[in-house]
Design an enzyme around this catalytic site. Structure first.
Site, short mmCIF file in Angstrom:
data_model
loop_
_atom_site.label_atom_id
_atom_site.label_comp_id
_atom_site.label_asym_id
_atom_site.label_seq_id
_atom_site.Cartn_x
_atom_site.Cartn_y
_atom_site.Cartn_z
N GLU A 244 3.32 75.60 -60.45
CA GLU A 244 1.91 75.21 -60.55
C GLU A 244 1.05 75.97 -59.55
OE1 GLU A 244 0.28 73.29 -62.68
OE2 GLU A 244 2.08 72.92 -63.83
N TYR B 196 -5.34 67.89 -59.80
CA TYR B 196 -4.74 68.51 -60.98
C TYR B 196 -3.26 68.82 -60.74
CZ TYR B 196 -3.48 71.82 -64.55
OH TYR B 196 -2.81 72.45 -65.58
N ASP C 51 -7.39 70.59 -68.03
CA ASP C 51 -7.70 71.91 -67.50
C ASP C 51 -8.66 72.60 -68.46
OD1 ASP C 51 -6.16 72.67 -69.68
OD2 ASP C 51 -4.73 73.87 -68.52
#
Length: 307
Positions: free
Chosen positions: A47, A132, A150
């Site tokens: 990520e 996120y 997103d």
């Protein structure tokens, strides 16, 4: 549903919408190695790396990173300069992300006894992990996340269900659509839909988009989407020269300002636009991030990697 003065609705048969997307994803999707693991450390690394780098380029860097530091214990025990050096060598964007990842590994080892926290709220306690990323790790590692929103997901919701360009509306719609207890497969699937079928130039029929029968954009032919901020050019940017400073100081133990300046840009001139004042500003930023430090040697200012 209402957001401000705008009203929008999701399809009545949400179960059919959900089944169609999950079946489409499970039938065929892009293969990335982090999709074959539920290790939270491996997923966190993917990520963080993906934040500014195309996924195709991330694969090699991700595999090399985990070969070198396969666990949080390994990463926590290494020197931060080595992690930053790896980040620079692989052009993975802002070097402070390497610093934060290194610090997060230390937190996991020292504050959580080597076991990752499992919820989005807990994961945000880790250095550099925002909402996120925390949600993504909770979803993909523990199947315990909220709906991920997103850029790709926003584009899908805007086109398919006329959700207005409003963060609260996107969050609400995404939450309403996600089947309970299936954040891992759902978040992967809806991001895949945005990344493969509902790109800025859509490929609805070519990819067999599973939402065509419900999609407002497909019915109308109007595939406009919310404006998406573009990344500033890397070439000539401060990010580029921050990386050059780190790379140069890895090669030399320490350098005085002018020697360093000439090594990182050909148009460096001590008293010019890109001279000592510009370079000091760059070094101050890197010092604030804990990456470099300055001192004096023989009456001259010198820079070195933070020890």
């Amino acid at each position: 549903m209402t957001t401000g003065a705008e009203e929008w609705t999701l399809p009545d048969d949400r179960q059919a919408v959900r089944r169609a997307l999950v079946a489409w994803y499970e039938d065929d999707h892009r293969e990335f190695p982090w999709r074959r693991t539920d290790d939270p450390y491996e997923i966190l690394v993917s990520e963080v790396m993906s934040q500014q780098t195309q996924l195709g380029r991330v694969v090699e860097a991700w595999e090399e990173f985990l070969e070198r530091w396969p666990t949080t214990a390994d990463l926590a025990a290494t020197d931060r300069a080595d992690v930053v050096g790896f980040w620079t060598d692989h052009s993975l964007g802002y070097n402070n992300r390497a610093k934060y990842l290194h610090e997060a590994a230390r937190q996991v080892e020292e504050e959580y006894d080597g076991a990752f926290p499992t919820t989005p709220d807990e994961l945000q306690e880790l250095m550099g992990v925002g909402p996120y990323t925390a949600n993504a790790v909770a979803s993909f590692a523990f199947n315990n996340g909220d709906a991920v929103v997103d850029t790709n997901v926003k584009r899908v919701l805007y086109r398919a269900f006329d959700v207005p360009d409003d963060d609260a509306a996107f969050e609400e719609a995404a939450r309403e659509l996600m089947p309970e207890g299936r954040s891992r497969v759902w978040n992967n699937a809806i991001m895949e839909l945005g990344g493969v079928a509902c790109e800025q130039t859509p490929r609805c029929d070519e990819t067999g988009c599973p939402w065509r029968e419900w999609c407002g954009a497909y019915a109308s032919g109007d595939f406009t989407a919310p404006d998406v901020p573009t990344q500033p050019s890397f070439e000539g940017s401060r990010r580029q020269f921050r990386g050059r400073v780190i790379g140069t100081l890895r090669e030399y133990d320490e350098l005085d300002l002018d020697t360093l300046g000439h090594r990182i840009r050909v148009d460096y001139a001590p008293d010019g636009e890109y001279g000592r004042e510009w370079l000091r500003g760059l070094l101050d930023d890197l010092a604030d991030d804990g990456l470099v430090e300055t001192g004096e040697r023989d009456g001259e200012v010198v820079a070195r990697l933070h020890r």
